[in-house]
Scaffold this motif. Structure first.
Motif, short mmCIF file in Angstrom:
data_model
loop_
_atom_site.label_atom_id
_atom_site.label_comp_id
_atom_site.label_asym_id
_atom_site.label_seq_id
_atom_site.Cartn_x
_atom_site.Cartn_y
_atom_site.Cartn_z
N LYS A 4 0.83 -1.20 0.00
CA LYS A 4 0.00 0.00 0.00
C LYS A 4 0.87 1.25 0.00
CE LYS A 4 -3.75 0.20 2.36
NZ LYS A 4 -4.70 0.29 3.49
N CYS A 48 -2.67 1.38 7.30
CA CYS A 48 -1.23 1.11 7.36
C CYS A 48 -0.66 1.17 5.96
CB CYS A 48 -1.00 -0.26 7.99
SG CYS A 48 0.73 -0.69 8.16
N ASP A 50 2.74 1.18 3.47
CA ASP A 50 4.15 0.81 3.45
C ASP A 50 5.02 2.01 3.09
OD1 ASP A 50 3.73 -2.05 3.92
OD2 ASP A 50 2.82 -2.05 1.93
N HIS A 215 1.48 -13.10 5.83
CA HIS A 215 0.06 -12.80 5.71
C HIS A 215 -0.14 -11.33 5.38
CE1 HIS A 215 0.83 -11.99 10.10
NE2 HIS A 215 0.22 -10.87 9.75
N GLU A 216 -1.31 -11.05 4.83
CA GLU A 216 -1.69 -9.68 4.52
C GLU A 216 -2.48 -9.10 5.70
OE1 GLU A 216 -0.49 -8.15 2.19
OE2 GLU A 216 0.05 -9.60 0.65
N ARG A 217 -2.53 -7.79 5.75
CA ARG A 217 -3.30 -7.12 6.79
C ARG A 217 -4.77 -7.53 6.69
NH1 ARG A 217 -5.78 -1.75 7.11
NH2 ARG A 217 -5.77 -1.03 9.27
N GLY A 218 -5.34 -7.91 7.84
CA GLY A 218 -6.73 -8.31 7.86
C GLY A 218 -6.99 -9.75 7.44
N ALA A 223 -4.33 -9.76 12.67
CA ALA A 223 -3.39 -9.40 11.60
C ALA A 223 -3.55 -7.92 11.28
CB ALA A 223 -3.64 -10.26 10.36
N HIS A 224 -2.99 -7.08 12.16
CA HIS A 224 -3.18 -5.64 12.02
C HIS A 224 -2.28 -5.03 10.94
CE1 HIS A 224 -5.68 -5.85 15.51
NE2 HIS A 224 -4.72 -6.31 16.27
N SER A 225 -1.26 -5.76 10.53
CA SER A 225 -0.38 -5.29 9.46
C SER A 225 0.13 -6.49 8.68
CB SER A 225 0.79 -4.48 10.02
OG SER A 225 1.59 -5.28 10.87
N ALA A 226 0.56 -6.24 7.46
CA ALA A 226 1.11 -7.31 6.64
C ALA A 226 2.45 -7.76 7.22
CB ALA A 226 1.29 -6.82 5.20
N LYS A 227 2.76 -9.03 7.03
CA LYS A 227 4.01 -9.58 7.57
C LYS A 227 4.60 -10.57 6.58
CE LYS A 227 5.85 -12.46 11.30
NZ LYS A 227 5.51 -13.29 12.49
#
Length: 457
Positions: A4, A48, A50, A215-218, A223-227
Protein backbone atom coordinates in the motif's frame (compact mmCIF):
# COMPACT_ATOMS: atom_id res chain seq x y z
CA UNK A 1 7.21 -6.43 0.22
CA UNK A 2 5.32 -3.22 -0.58
CA UNK A 3 1.54 -3.40 -0.83
CA UNK A 4 0.00 0.00 0.00
CA UNK A 5 1.29 3.43 -1.04
CA UNK A 6 -0.08 6.89 -0.31
CA UNK A 7 0.56 9.87 -2.59
CA UNK A 8 -0.11 13.28 -1.01
CA UNK A 9 0.10 16.36 -3.23
CA UNK A 10 -2.12 19.43 -3.62
CA UNK A 11 -1.30 19.62 -7.35
CA UNK A 12 -3.77 17.30 -9.15
CA UNK A 13 -1.50 16.72 -12.15
CA UNK A 14 1.54 15.77 -10.01
CA UNK A 15 -0.62 13.57 -7.79
CA UNK A 16 -2.21 11.66 -10.69
CA UNK A 17 1.11 11.30 -12.53
CA UNK A 18 2.80 9.73 -9.46
CA UNK A 19 -0.16 7.40 -9.01
CA UNK A 20 0.07 6.24 -12.65
CA UNK A 21 3.84 5.67 -12.40
CA UNK A 22 3.46 3.57 -9.26
CA UNK A 23 0.65 1.45 -10.76
CA UNK A 24 2.71 0.88 -13.90
CA UNK A 25 5.57 -0.50 -11.80
CA UNK A 26 3.48 -3.07 -9.94
CA UNK A 27 -0.12 -4.00 -10.74
CA UNK A 28 -0.48 -5.44 -7.23
CA UNK A 29 0.07 -2.07 -5.54
CA UNK A 30 -2.79 -0.27 -3.84
CA UNK A 31 -2.20 3.45 -4.38
CA UNK A 32 -4.31 5.92 -2.39
CA UNK A 33 -4.15 9.70 -2.85
CA UNK A 34 -4.60 12.75 -0.63
CA UNK A 35 -5.29 16.32 -1.77
CA UNK A 36 -3.62 18.02 1.18
CA UNK A 37 -1.64 17.36 4.34
CA UNK A 38 -4.67 17.10 6.61
CA UNK A 39 -6.24 14.37 4.46
CA UNK A 40 -2.89 12.58 4.25
CA UNK A 41 -2.49 12.51 8.03
CA UNK A 42 -6.04 11.26 8.45
CA UNK A 43 -5.50 8.42 5.95
CA UNK A 44 -2.19 7.44 7.58
CA UNK A 45 -3.84 7.28 11.01
CA UNK A 46 -6.70 5.17 9.62
CA UNK A 47 -4.67 2.67 7.60
CA UNK A 48 -1.23 1.11 7.36
CA UNK A 49 0.79 2.33 4.38
CA UNK A 50 4.15 0.81 3.45
CA UNK A 51 5.31 3.96 1.63
CA UNK A 52 4.14 7.58 1.68
CA UNK A 53 5.11 10.07 -1.04
CA UNK A 54 4.28 13.56 0.22
CA UNK A 55 4.72 17.02 -1.22
CA UNK A 56 6.61 19.35 1.10
CA UNK A 57 4.34 22.40 0.88
CA UNK A 58 0.59 21.75 1.09
CA UNK A 59 -2.44 23.52 2.61
CA UNK A 60 -3.38 22.96 6.29
CA UNK A 61 -0.54 20.57 7.12
CA UNK A 62 2.82 20.34 5.36
CA UNK A 63 4.95 17.38 4.31
CA UNK A 64 7.03 17.39 7.49
CA UNK A 65 3.88 16.91 9.59
CA UNK A 66 2.81 14.05 7.30
CA UNK A 67 6.31 12.59 7.79
CA UNK A 68 6.03 12.72 11.59
CA UNK A 69 2.55 11.14 11.54
CA UNK A 70 3.60 8.33 9.17
CA UNK A 71 6.78 7.54 11.11
CA UNK A 72 4.84 7.40 14.38
CA UNK A 73 2.71 4.52 13.12
CA UNK A 74 3.25 0.85 13.99
CA UNK A 75 4.90 -0.30 11.88
CA UNK A 76 6.26 3.05 10.65
CA UNK A 77 5.86 3.90 6.97
CA UNK A 78 8.78 4.74 4.71
CA UNK A 79 8.32 8.39 3.72
CA UNK A 80 9.65 10.18 0.65
CA UNK A 81 9.47 13.99 0.66
CA UNK A 82 8.84 15.57 -2.75
CA UNK A 83 9.42 19.27 -3.37
CA UNK A 84 9.66 21.80 -6.14
CA UNK A 85 12.21 23.79 -4.12
CA UNK A 86 15.88 23.01 -3.56
CA UNK A 87 15.80 23.75 0.18
CA UNK A 88 18.87 22.16 1.81
CA UNK A 89 18.00 23.00 5.48
CA UNK A 90 14.50 21.51 5.05
CA UNK A 91 15.95 18.43 3.35
CA UNK A 92 18.34 17.93 6.29
CA UNK A 93 15.49 18.33 8.77
CA UNK A 94 13.38 15.80 6.86
CA UNK A 95 16.20 13.23 6.87
CA UNK A 96 16.71 13.74 10.62
CA UNK A 97 13.01 13.06 11.18
CA UNK A 98 13.26 9.74 9.34
CA UNK A 99 12.52 10.52 5.69
CA UNK A 100 13.80 7.77 3.40
CA UNK A 101 14.66 10.27 0.67
CA UNK A 102 14.11 13.85 -0.50
CA UNK A 103 13.34 14.31 -4.22
CA UNK A 104 13.07 17.41 -6.39
CA UNK A 105 10.33 17.79 -8.98
CA UNK A 106 9.97 16.80 -11.75
CA UNK A 107 10.44 13.13 -10.89
CA UNK A 108 10.99 10.49 -13.58
CA UNK A 109 9.53 6.99 -13.63
CA UNK A 110 13.08 5.58 -13.42
CA UNK A 111 13.69 7.51 -10.18
CA UNK A 112 10.51 6.14 -8.66
CA UNK A 113 11.31 2.57 -9.74
CA UNK A 114 14.82 2.79 -8.28
CA UNK A 115 13.48 4.25 -5.05
CA UNK A 116 10.81 1.55 -4.64
CA UNK A 117 13.49 -1.10 -5.18
CA UNK A 118 15.66 0.43 -2.45
CA UNK A 119 12.72 0.59 -0.03
CA UNK A 120 11.85 -3.07 -0.69
CA UNK A 121 15.44 -4.09 0.04
CA UNK A 122 15.56 -1.98 3.21
CA UNK A 123 12.34 -3.51 4.55
CA UNK A 124 13.55 -7.02 3.71
CA UNK A 125 16.81 -6.43 5.60
CA UNK A 126 14.95 -4.98 8.60
CA UNK A 127 12.72 -8.06 8.81
CA UNK A 128 15.74 -10.36 8.43
CA UNK A 129 17.59 -8.48 11.13
CA UNK A 130 14.66 -8.77 13.56
CA UNK A 131 14.44 -12.49 12.94
CA UNK A 132 18.18 -13.10 13.21
CA UNK A 133 18.46 -11.11 16.44
CA UNK A 134 15.77 -13.32 17.95
CA UNK A 135 17.63 -16.42 16.73
CA UNK A 136 20.95 -15.20 18.12
CA UNK A 137 19.35 -14.60 21.48
CA UNK A 138 18.77 -18.35 21.62
CA UNK A 139 22.39 -19.04 20.81
CA UNK A 140 23.85 -21.32 18.15
CA UNK A 141 27.20 -23.01 18.60
CA UNK A 142 29.62 -24.97 16.44
CA UNK A 143 29.81 -28.71 15.98
CA UNK A 144 32.08 -30.33 18.59
CA UNK A 145 33.30 -33.88 17.96
CA UNK A 146 36.18 -36.01 16.76
CA UNK A 147 34.44 -39.34 16.13
CA UNK A 148 34.66 -40.84 12.65
CA UNK A 149 30.83 -41.05 12.49
CA UNK A 150 30.38 -37.30 12.99
CA UNK A 151 33.39 -36.41 10.84
CA UNK A 152 31.84 -38.36 7.98
CA UNK A 153 28.54 -36.46 8.28
CA UNK A 154 30.32 -33.09 8.37
CA UNK A 155 32.46 -34.00 5.34
CA UNK A 156 29.38 -34.94 3.33
CA UNK A 157 27.59 -31.77 4.49
CA UNK A 158 30.47 -29.57 3.30
CA UNK A 159 30.59 -31.45 -0.01
CA UNK A 160 26.90 -30.97 -0.86
CA UNK A 161 26.81 -27.39 0.49
CA UNK A 162 28.20 -26.09 -2.80
CA UNK A 163 25.09 -27.22 -4.65
CA UNK A 164 21.51 -25.98 -4.46
CA UNK A 165 20.17 -29.47 -3.79
CA UNK A 166 17.52 -29.93 -1.10
CA UNK A 167 18.97 -31.77 1.90
CA UNK A 168 17.15 -34.02 4.37
CA UNK A 169 18.81 -34.41 7.78
CA UNK A 170 17.58 -37.42 9.75
CA UNK A 171 18.47 -38.42 13.27
CA UNK A 172 17.23 -38.72 16.82
CA UNK A 173 16.28 -35.61 18.78
CA UNK A 174 19.28 -33.77 20.17
CA UNK A 175 21.84 -35.10 17.67
CA UNK A 176 22.69 -31.67 16.23
CA UNK A 177 20.64 -31.48 13.05
CA UNK A 178 20.30 -27.70 13.29
CA UNK A 179 24.06 -27.27 13.75
CA UNK A 180 24.72 -29.36 10.63
CA UNK A 181 22.18 -27.29 8.68
CA UNK A 182 24.00 -24.11 9.74
CA UNK A 183 27.29 -25.70 8.64
CA UNK A 184 25.76 -26.37 5.22
CA UNK A 185 24.66 -22.73 4.96
CA UNK A 186 28.08 -21.37 6.02
CA UNK A 187 29.85 -23.53 3.42
CA UNK A 188 27.43 -22.68 0.60
CA UNK A 189 27.45 -19.90 -2.02
CA UNK A 190 24.42 -18.55 -0.12
CA UNK A 191 26.39 -17.87 3.07
CA UNK A 192 25.98 -14.09 2.62
CA UNK A 193 22.22 -14.56 2.57
CA UNK A 194 20.01 -15.24 5.56
CA UNK A 195 19.72 -18.55 7.40
CA UNK A 196 16.08 -18.78 8.51
CA UNK A 197 14.65 -21.53 10.72
CA UNK A 198 11.09 -22.58 11.46
CA UNK A 199 10.12 -25.31 13.92
CA UNK A 200 7.22 -27.10 12.26
CA UNK A 201 6.44 -29.12 15.40
CA UNK A 202 6.00 -26.12 17.68
CA UNK A 203 3.19 -24.35 15.82
CA UNK A 204 -0.42 -25.10 14.94
CA UNK A 205 -1.32 -25.47 11.27
CA UNK A 206 -2.76 -21.96 10.85
CA UNK A 207 0.12 -20.24 12.65
CA UNK A 208 2.72 -22.30 10.79
CA UNK A 209 1.13 -21.39 7.45
CA UNK A 210 1.34 -17.70 8.34
CA UNK A 211 4.95 -18.07 9.57
CA UNK A 212 6.04 -19.83 6.38
CA UNK A 213 4.21 -17.77 3.78
CA UNK A 214 3.42 -14.52 5.60
CA UNK A 215 0.06 -12.80 5.71
CA UNK A 216 -1.69 -9.68 4.52
CA UNK A 217 -3.30 -7.12 6.79
CA UNK A 218 -6.73 -8.31 7.86
CA UNK A 219 -6.09 -11.92 6.79
CA UNK A 220 -7.25 -13.11 10.21
CA UNK A 221 -8.09 -11.72 13.65
CA UNK A 222 -5.04 -9.93 15.00
CA UNK A 223 -3.39 -9.40 11.60
CA UNK A 224 -3.18 -5.64 12.02
CA UNK A 225 -0.38 -5.29 9.46
CA UNK A 226 1.11 -7.31 6.64
CA UNK A 227 4.01 -9.58 7.57
CA UNK A 228 6.51 -11.39 5.34
CA UNK A 229 6.91 -15.12 5.94
CA UNK A 230 10.03 -17.20 6.45
CA UNK A 231 10.27 -18.00 2.72
CA UNK A 232 10.48 -14.29 1.91
CA UNK A 233 13.02 -13.67 4.67
CA UNK A 234 15.16 -16.55 3.37
CA UNK A 235 15.14 -15.29 -0.24
CA UNK A 236 18.69 -15.70 -1.52
CA UNK A 237 19.61 -17.78 1.52
CA UNK A 238 18.70 -21.02 3.30
CA UNK A 239 15.45 -22.08 4.97
CA UNK A 240 15.53 -24.81 7.63
CA UNK A 241 12.27 -26.73 7.96
CA UNK A 242 12.82 -28.29 11.38
CA UNK A 243 10.77 -31.44 12.07
CA UNK A 244 9.07 -31.25 8.68
CA UNK A 245 7.12 -34.47 9.33
CA UNK A 246 4.90 -32.54 11.78
CA UNK A 247 3.28 -30.55 8.97
CA UNK A 248 -0.33 -31.19 7.99
CA UNK A 249 -1.41 -32.60 4.62
CA UNK A 250 -2.52 -29.13 3.51
CA UNK A 251 0.84 -27.56 4.33
CA UNK A 252 2.71 -30.45 2.72
CA UNK A 253 0.89 -29.67 -0.53
CA UNK A 254 1.82 -25.98 -0.24
CA UNK A 255 5.45 -26.83 0.53
CA UNK A 256 5.58 -29.08 -2.51
CA UNK A 257 4.42 -26.23 -4.71
CA UNK A 258 7.04 -23.80 -3.36
CA UNK A 259 9.84 -26.33 -3.81
CA UNK A 260 8.75 -27.18 -7.36
CA UNK A 261 7.68 -23.76 -8.63
CA UNK A 262 9.49 -21.40 -6.21
CA UNK A 263 6.36 -19.29 -5.75
CA UNK A 264 3.47 -18.85 -3.31
CA UNK A 265 0.87 -16.37 -2.04
CA UNK A 266 0.66 -14.87 1.43
CA UNK A 267 -2.25 -15.89 3.66
CA UNK A 268 -5.14 -13.62 2.68
CA UNK A 269 -3.28 -12.41 -0.41
CA UNK A 270 -3.67 -12.93 -4.17
CA UNK A 271 -0.32 -11.70 -5.44
CA UNK A 272 2.15 -14.46 -6.35
CA UNK A 273 5.59 -14.04 -4.77
CA UNK A 274 8.67 -15.72 -6.28
CA UNK A 275 11.66 -16.68 -4.11
CA UNK A 276 15.08 -18.26 -4.51
CA UNK A 277 15.54 -20.40 -1.41
CA UNK A 278 17.66 -23.44 -0.56
CA UNK A 279 15.71 -25.94 1.57
CA UNK A 280 17.19 -28.02 4.38
CA UNK A 281 14.65 -30.22 6.18
CA UNK A 282 15.07 -32.24 9.37
CA UNK A 283 13.16 -35.04 11.03
CA UNK A 284 13.62 -37.44 13.92
CA UNK A 285 11.27 -39.94 12.30
CA UNK A 286 11.80 -42.69 9.72
CA UNK A 287 10.42 -40.67 6.81
CA UNK A 288 10.21 -43.65 4.44
CA UNK A 289 8.00 -45.39 7.00
CA UNK A 290 5.87 -42.26 7.40
CA UNK A 291 5.30 -42.34 3.62
CA UNK A 292 4.52 -46.07 3.63
CA UNK A 293 1.95 -45.53 6.39
CA UNK A 294 0.47 -42.57 4.46
CA UNK A 295 1.32 -39.97 7.09
CA UNK A 296 3.58 -38.02 4.71
CA UNK A 297 3.21 -37.18 1.02
CA UNK A 298 5.34 -39.40 -1.20
CA UNK A 299 5.95 -36.69 -3.80
CA UNK A 300 7.16 -34.25 -1.13
CA UNK A 301 9.38 -36.96 0.35
CA UNK A 302 11.19 -37.37 -2.97
CA UNK A 303 11.59 -33.61 -3.31
CA UNK A 304 13.13 -33.34 0.16
CA UNK A 305 15.20 -36.52 0.02
CA UNK A 306 17.50 -35.40 -2.81
CA UNK A 307 20.54 -35.60 -0.51
CA UNK A 308 19.83 -37.56 2.70
CA UNK A 309 22.23 -37.30 5.65
CA UNK A 310 21.76 -39.39 8.79
CA UNK A 311 23.24 -38.04 12.03
CA UNK A 312 24.58 -40.62 14.48
CA UNK A 313 23.24 -40.72 18.06
CA UNK A 314 25.71 -39.75 20.79
CA UNK A 315 26.06 -43.37 21.94
CA UNK A 316 27.61 -44.20 18.55
CA UNK A 317 30.11 -41.30 18.59
CA UNK A 318 33.18 -42.88 20.16
CA UNK A 319 35.22 -40.39 22.14
CA UNK A 320 32.80 -37.51 21.76
CA UNK A 321 31.13 -37.83 25.17
CA UNK A 322 34.34 -36.84 26.95
CA UNK A 323 35.08 -34.07 24.46
CA UNK A 324 31.58 -32.63 24.70
CA UNK A 325 31.51 -32.93 28.49
CA UNK A 326 34.66 -30.83 28.83
CA UNK A 327 33.39 -28.38 26.20
CA UNK A 328 30.07 -27.81 28.00
CA UNK A 329 31.77 -27.58 31.40
CA UNK A 330 34.00 -24.78 30.08
CA UNK A 331 31.07 -23.07 28.35
CA UNK A 332 28.87 -22.89 31.44
CA UNK A 333 31.74 -22.05 33.77
CA UNK A 334 32.54 -19.01 31.58
CA UNK A 335 28.89 -18.04 31.51
CA UNK A 336 28.68 -18.25 35.31
CA UNK A 337 32.00 -16.49 35.83
CA UNK A 338 33.52 -19.34 37.86
CA UNK A 339 36.55 -21.65 37.38
CA UNK A 340 35.89 -24.69 35.20
CA UNK A 341 35.50 -27.77 37.43
CA UNK A 342 37.72 -30.79 36.81
CA UNK A 343 36.03 -33.96 35.57
CA UNK A 344 37.28 -36.96 37.51
CA UNK A 345 38.04 -40.06 35.45
CA UNK A 346 35.54 -42.18 37.36
CA UNK A 347 32.78 -39.68 36.53
CA UNK A 348 33.84 -39.59 32.87
CA UNK A 349 33.65 -43.38 32.73
CA UNK A 350 30.04 -43.27 33.93
CA UNK A 351 29.25 -40.64 31.33
CA UNK A 352 30.79 -42.84 28.61
CA UNK A 353 28.73 -45.84 29.72
CA UNK A 354 25.42 -44.01 29.75
CA UNK A 355 23.25 -44.47 26.63
CA UNK A 356 22.20 -40.78 26.25
CA UNK A 357 18.65 -41.19 24.87
CA UNK A 358 18.44 -37.38 24.69
CA UNK A 359 21.80 -37.23 22.89
CA UNK A 360 23.93 -34.06 22.92
CA UNK A 361 21.08 -31.91 24.23
CA UNK A 362 20.72 -34.15 27.29
CA UNK A 363 24.46 -34.08 27.95
CA UNK A 364 24.52 -30.29 27.64
CA UNK A 365 21.68 -29.89 30.14
CA UNK A 366 23.36 -32.26 32.60
CA UNK A 367 26.70 -30.45 32.40
CA UNK A 368 24.98 -27.12 32.97
CA UNK A 369 23.36 -28.50 36.12
CA UNK A 370 26.65 -30.00 37.38
CA UNK A 371 28.60 -26.76 36.85
CA UNK A 372 25.90 -24.74 38.61
CA UNK A 373 25.88 -27.09 41.61
CA UNK A 374 29.67 -27.51 41.82
CA UNK A 375 31.23 -26.20 45.05
CA UNK A 376 34.70 -27.81 45.21
CA UNK A 377 36.02 -27.55 41.65
CA UNK A 378 35.66 -31.27 40.86
CA UNK A 379 32.86 -33.26 39.24
CA UNK A 380 32.75 -36.71 40.82
CA UNK A 381 30.63 -39.85 40.42
CA UNK A 382 28.64 -38.79 43.47
CA UNK A 383 27.62 -35.59 41.66
CA UNK A 384 26.00 -37.53 38.82
CA UNK A 385 22.29 -38.39 38.96
CA UNK A 386 21.44 -42.04 39.77
CA UNK A 387 20.09 -42.79 36.32
CA UNK A 388 23.51 -41.94 34.81
CA UNK A 389 25.52 -44.00 37.27
CA UNK A 390 23.21 -47.00 36.81
CA UNK A 391 21.89 -47.07 40.36
CA UNK A 392 18.43 -46.06 39.14
CA UNK A 393 16.66 -45.29 35.91
CA UNK A 394 16.35 -46.97 32.55
CA UNK A 395 19.17 -45.65 30.42
CA UNK A 396 22.49 -47.32 31.32
CA UNK A 397 24.11 -49.34 28.54
CA UNK A 398 23.86 -53.09 28.69
CA UNK A 399 21.04 -55.58 29.11
CA UNK A 400 19.75 -54.35 32.47
CA UNK A 401 16.87 -51.87 32.29
CA UNK A 402 15.56 -50.43 35.53
CA UNK A 403 12.11 -48.87 35.62
CA UNK A 404 9.95 -47.66 32.70
CA UNK A 405 11.49 -46.69 29.38
CA UNK A 406 11.44 -43.13 28.02
CA UNK A 407 8.75 -44.19 25.53
CA UNK A 408 6.63 -45.57 28.41
CA UNK A 409 6.89 -42.30 30.34
CA UNK A 410 6.07 -40.26 27.23
CA UNK A 411 3.01 -42.41 26.49
CA UNK A 412 1.75 -42.14 30.07
CA UNK A 413 2.13 -38.34 30.05
CA UNK A 414 0.38 -37.90 26.71
CA UNK A 415 -2.54 -40.16 27.59
CA UNK A 416 -2.92 -38.63 31.06
CA UNK A 417 -2.94 -35.10 29.59
CA UNK A 418 -5.45 -36.16 26.94
CA UNK A 419 -7.77 -37.58 29.61
CA UNK A 420 -7.45 -34.41 31.71
CA UNK A 421 -8.29 -32.39 28.57
CA UNK A 422 -11.51 -34.34 28.05
CA UNK A 423 -10.14 -36.03 24.94
CA UNK A 424 -9.59 -32.66 23.22
CA UNK A 425 -6.38 -33.09 21.19
CA UNK A 426 -5.89 -29.39 20.55
CA UNK A 427 -6.10 -28.55 24.26
CA UNK A 428 -3.79 -31.45 25.15
CA UNK A 429 -1.27 -30.36 22.50
CA UNK A 430 -1.27 -26.81 23.90
CA UNK A 431 -0.65 -28.07 27.44
CA UNK A 432 2.22 -30.30 26.26
CA UNK A 433 3.62 -27.60 23.92
CA UNK A 434 3.52 -29.94 20.90
CA UNK A 435 1.47 -29.94 17.69
CA UNK A 436 -1.89 -31.67 17.30
CA UNK A 437 -0.30 -33.65 14.47
CA UNK A 438 2.22 -35.07 16.94
CA UNK A 439 -0.65 -36.09 19.25
CA UNK A 440 -2.44 -37.76 16.33
CA UNK A 441 0.68 -39.64 15.22
CA UNK A 442 1.45 -40.79 18.76
CA UNK A 443 -2.10 -42.11 19.26
CA UNK A 444 -1.93 -43.98 15.95
CA UNK A 445 1.37 -45.52 17.07
CA UNK A 446 -0.03 -46.51 20.47
CA UNK A 447 -3.01 -48.12 18.75
CA UNK A 448 -0.76 -50.06 16.35
CA UNK A 449 1.38 -51.23 19.29
CA UNK A 450 -1.69 -52.46 21.17
CA UNK A 451 -1.57 -49.83 23.93
CA UNK A 452 -4.95 -48.47 22.83
CA UNK A 453 -7.97 -50.49 21.78
CA UNK A 454 -9.15 -47.54 19.70
CA UNK A 455 -7.53 -44.17 18.96
CA UNK A 456 -9.34 -41.45 20.93
CA UNK A 457 -11.15 -38.93 18.76
Amino acid sequence: MIRKVLVADDEPMDRELMQEVLLSLDEGLEVATARDGAEACRLVEQGCFDVVFTDLKMPQRGGLEVLETARAGEPPSEVVIVSGYDDVPTAVEAMKKGSFDYLLKPISADQVELLIGKIKERRRLIEQNRYLQAELAGGAGDIVGQSSAMADVCAKARHVAGTDATILLQGESGTGKELVSRLIHRCSPRRKGAFIRVNCAALSESILESELFGHERGAFTGAHSAKPGRFELADGGTLLLDEVTETSEKLQAELLRVIEEKEFERVGGTRTIRVDVRIVATTNRDLAREVAEQRFREDLYYRLNVVPLVLPPLRERDGDVELLSRHFAQKFARRLGKPCPRLEESALEKLRQYAWPGNVRELENLMQRLVIMDTDGALKVGDLPPYVTGSAGPFARGDRVLGPTLADVERQVILKTLRESGGNRTRAAERLDISTRTIRNKLKKYQDEGHLAESPS
